[in-house]
Design a protein around this motif. Structure first.
Motif, PDB file in Angstrom:
ATOM      1  N   ARG A  73      39.487  38.397  43.987  1.00 46.81           N
ATOM      2  CA  ARG A  73      40.264  39.334  43.174  1.00 46.81           C
ATOM      3  C   ARG A  73      39.758  40.716  42.970  1.00 46.81           C
ATOM      4  O   ARG A  73      40.714  41.777  42.816  1.00 46.81           O
ATOM      5  CB  ARG A  73      39.929  38.745  41.640  1.00 46.81           C
ATOM      6  CG  ARG A  73      40.251  39.844  40.352  1.00 46.81           C
ATOM      7  CD  ARG A  73      41.828  40.646  40.347  1.00 46.81           C
ATOM      8  NE  ARG A  73      41.711  41.519  39.549  1.00 46.81           N
ATOM      9  CZ  ARG A  73      41.308  42.851  39.557  1.00 46.81           C
ATOM     10  NH1 ARG A  73      41.074  43.112  40.722  1.00 46.81           N
ATOM     11  NH2 ARG A  73      41.638  43.798  38.695  1.00 46.81           N
ATOM     12  N   HIS A 123      44.680  43.005  35.524  1.00 47.80           N
ATOM     13  CA  HIS A 123      44.224  42.317  34.339  1.00 47.80           C
ATOM     14  C   HIS A 123      45.211  42.055  33.686  1.00 47.80           C
ATOM     15  O   HIS A 123      45.798  42.564  32.523  1.00 47.80           O
ATOM     16  CB  HIS A 123      43.169  43.100  33.565  1.00 47.80           C
ATOM     17  CG  HIS A 123      42.274  44.053  34.393  1.00 47.80           C
ATOM     18  ND1 HIS A 123      41.306  43.508  35.080  1.00 47.80           N
ATOM     19  CD2 HIS A 123      42.392  45.346  34.808  1.00 47.80           C
ATOM     20  CE1 HIS A 123      40.767  44.474  35.868  1.00 47.80           C
ATOM     21  NE2 HIS A 123      41.373  45.576  35.538  1.00 47.80           N
ATOM     22  N   ASN A 138      47.803  45.044  32.218  1.00 48.44           N
ATOM     23  CA  ASN A 138      47.364  46.013  32.925  1.00 48.44           C
ATOM     24  C   ASN A 138      47.385  45.573  34.606  1.00 48.44           C
ATOM     25  O   ASN A 138      46.912  44.486  35.173  1.00 48.44           O
ATOM     26  CB  ASN A 138      45.867  46.336  32.710  1.00 48.44           C
ATOM     27  CG  ASN A 138      45.283  47.440  33.713  1.00 48.44           C
ATOM     28  OD1 ASN A 138      44.048  47.551  33.471  1.00 48.44           O
ATOM     29  ND2 ASN A 138      45.885  48.061  34.717  1.00 48.44           N
ATOM     30  N   HIS A 170      47.499  46.604  38.551  1.00 50.67           N
ATOM     31  CA  HIS A 170      47.041  47.784  39.561  1.00 50.67           C
ATOM     32  C   HIS A 170      48.027  47.380  40.943  1.00 50.67           C
ATOM     33  O   HIS A 170      48.371  46.420  41.298  1.00 50.67           O
ATOM     34  CB  HIS A 170      45.461  47.486  39.934  1.00 50.67           C
ATOM     35  CG  HIS A 170      44.603  47.781  38.919  1.00 50.67           C
ATOM     36  ND1 HIS A 170      44.644  48.868  38.249  1.00 50.67           N
ATOM     37  CD2 HIS A 170      43.405  46.919  38.515  1.00 50.67           C
ATOM     38  CE1 HIS A 170      43.558  49.101  37.406  1.00 50.67           C
ATOM     39  NE2 HIS A 170      42.885  47.849  37.386  1.00 50.67           N
ATOM     40  N   GLU A 207      43.740  52.176  32.366  1.00 51.31           N
ATOM     41  CA  GLU A 207      42.280  52.258  32.093  1.00 51.31           C
ATOM     42  C   GLU A 207      41.593  53.258  32.710  1.00 51.31           C
ATOM     43  O   GLU A 207      40.342  53.636  32.562  1.00 51.31           O
ATOM     44  CB  GLU A 207      41.610  50.840  32.224  1.00 51.31           C
ATOM     45  CG  GLU A 207      41.995  50.506  33.762  1.00 51.31           C
ATOM     46  CD  GLU A 207      41.200  49.006  33.983  1.00 51.31           C
ATOM     47  OE1 GLU A 207      40.677  48.554  33.205  1.00 51.31           O
ATOM     48  OE2 GLU A 207      41.385  48.704  35.403  1.00 51.31           O
TER      49      GLU A 207
HETATM   50 ZN    ZN Z   1      41.060  47.540  36.663  1.00 52.83          ZN
END
Ligand code: ZN
Length: 457
Positions: A326, A374, A379, A381, A415
């Motif tokens: 991950r 996440h 969230n 990425h 974030e």
């Molecule tokens: Zn992150």
């Protein structure tokens, strides 16, 4: 400026004021690598009073001050210009108090996150704030950026883990609120103003963290699923059946295939191909019963066709191998990568991924695009690796990705903060009225504009 440096030296001591060749390369940039200049001077105060004195002197001279923590940020928020003064909190490091009755930890802002976590663990507590750069990131920077990380789904962002702060304002006023109470509605919650303001409203010097009981069990599984709908079903079921996962990380196949094929990873937890991969972790308080409960939860999800395949980590080594997939460090070996950190309403994330991939592929047919994140916290990425034509670059890929984020009413920063790199896109996620109120707050607290000039707004 020469007089200012002399005044700073006289007030703070020569060892607290670095100039010229004394300034090391590391003060040039955060981890985004976008810093171009060494600051005019680096201040290294070792007390709140020294920070206050430095701000008073810089304010009188109208010099810009750029606070620097562990420099692990990814948004250019800690990069200083060649006419600006960096204020490093690195000498303000240390644990001040662990109060086991209140379950709080008071630390200086320059303390590395890992040191604060270890102090909590030594006393049988958990400081839930956690991120990959824990070894060098400092808690002051974590709060200035309202850091997220892997366990937000269970414990919230950094701001949810803070009970009290000490902050130095632009004019040198020390605002002390080292509160230890969970409930305190006596007036405005001022500390929240500074958390996530990226050093533009004040400089955080002390923190009171709220601690939690250390978990007694931890179970981790890697799952393969056939659709995004199934991913969401698994998340909702985990939330209702065992009090919620402590991590829920999703990977799209391009990401999983690239990372698991790379020699840096040395693991492929699930051999077959799936449309989605989920790393799910549960931490609980019952070391005896929790692992069996976790296994039967996955068993019933398998029976009901929500997951297609799953493997449970049998020991710490396997757990780490799952997380290594991950974390995807193999992506860092690709040339010209750009990383994104965006947020979207959770039900729309897969539609966003399709739209984003389509727009990127249309422009750069040979580019590589990886989606992961996440997802339990909404969230996502994105990492892009693109063979840019001459004259093209990061700004072009930013325009495309943030344009799709705006179309989906998402956030350009989940974030990592705004810093300088996302400043042009703040209006994609915040209204004119919201930005105007941010400017009014900035003008009220820092009328001369000396704190982290040019960042965020
Ligand atoms: Zn992150």
């Amino acid at each position: 400026m020469i007089e200012l440096i002399a005044a700073l030296r006289a007030a703070l001591g020569v060892e607290a004021v670095l100039t010229g060749t004394e300034i090391g390369e590391r003060y040039r940039s955060d981890m985004s690598g976008t810093g171009r200049h060494l600051p005019l001077a680096v201040l290294r105060p070792n007390s709140t009073e020294m920070v206050a004195t430095a701000l008073r002197l810089c304010g009188a001279a109208g010099a810009g001050i750029v606070p620097q923590g562990g420099l692990t940020g990814l948004a250019g928020g800690a990069n200083a210009g060649s006419d600006e003064i960096a204020l490093s909190l690195e000498r303000m490091s240390g644990i001040e108090e662990l109060d086991p009755q209140a379950a709080t930890l008071t630390v200086l802002a320059g303390t590395p996150l890992e040191t604060a976590q270890a102090a909590a663990a030594d006393a049988g507590f958990l400081l839930p704030l956690d991120l990959g750069s824990r070894g060098s990131a400092q808690v002051g920077g974590n709060l200035a950026t309202n850091a997220g990380g892997n366990r937000v789904i269970r414990y919230g962002m950094a701001r949810a883990q803070v009970l009290g702060l000490e902050v130095v304002l632009a004019d040198g006023t020390v605002l002390t609120h080292l509160n230890k109470m969970l409930k305190n509605n006596a007036g405005f919650d001022l500390k929240q103003l500074f958390i996530g303001s990226e050093g533009t409203l004040g400089i955080i010097t002390r923190v009171v963290f709220r601690l939690r009981p250390a978990p007694r069990s931890s179970s981790t599984a890697f799952c393969g699923l056939g659709s995004f709908d199934a991913v969401l079903q698994l998340l909702r079921r985990a939330e209702s059946e065992f009090g919620g996962p402590s991590a829920f990380e999703v990977m799209w196949p391009d990401f999983y295939d690239f990372v698991t094929a790379h020699e840096m990873t040395k693991a492929r937890p699930l051999p077959q191909e799936h449309a989605f991969y989920v790393l799910i972790e549960h931490q609980g308080n019952d070391a005896e019963a929790d692992p069996a409960r976790f296994e039967s939860f996955l068993g019933s999800a398998l029976e009901d066709g929500i997951i297609a395949d799953a493997v449970i980590a049998q020991n710490e080594k396997e757990t780490q191998a799952f997380w290594r997939v991950r974390e995807g460090y193999a992506l860092d070996t690709l040339p010209a990568i750009v990383n994104f950190d965006v947020s979207l309403a959770i039900g729309r994330i897969d539609d966003f991924v399709s739209a984003c991939r389509e727009r990127l592929t249309a422009r750069w047919p040979r580019g590589q695009f990886f989606f992961y994140g996440h997802i339990g916290d909404s969230n996502l990425h994105i990492t892009t690796a693109i063979d840019y034509a001459p004259g093209e670059g990061m700004h072009d890929v930013d325009d495309i990705v943030y344009g799709v984020v705006r179309d989906f009413k998402g956030s350009v920063s989940a974030e990592h903060g705004i810093g300088t790199l996302k400043r042009d896109y703040l209006g994609h996620s915040r209204s004119q009225v919201e930005i105007a109120v941010m400017r009014r707050l900035k003008a009220a607290l820092d009328p001369k504009g000396i704190l982290n000039p040019g960042k965020v707004i």
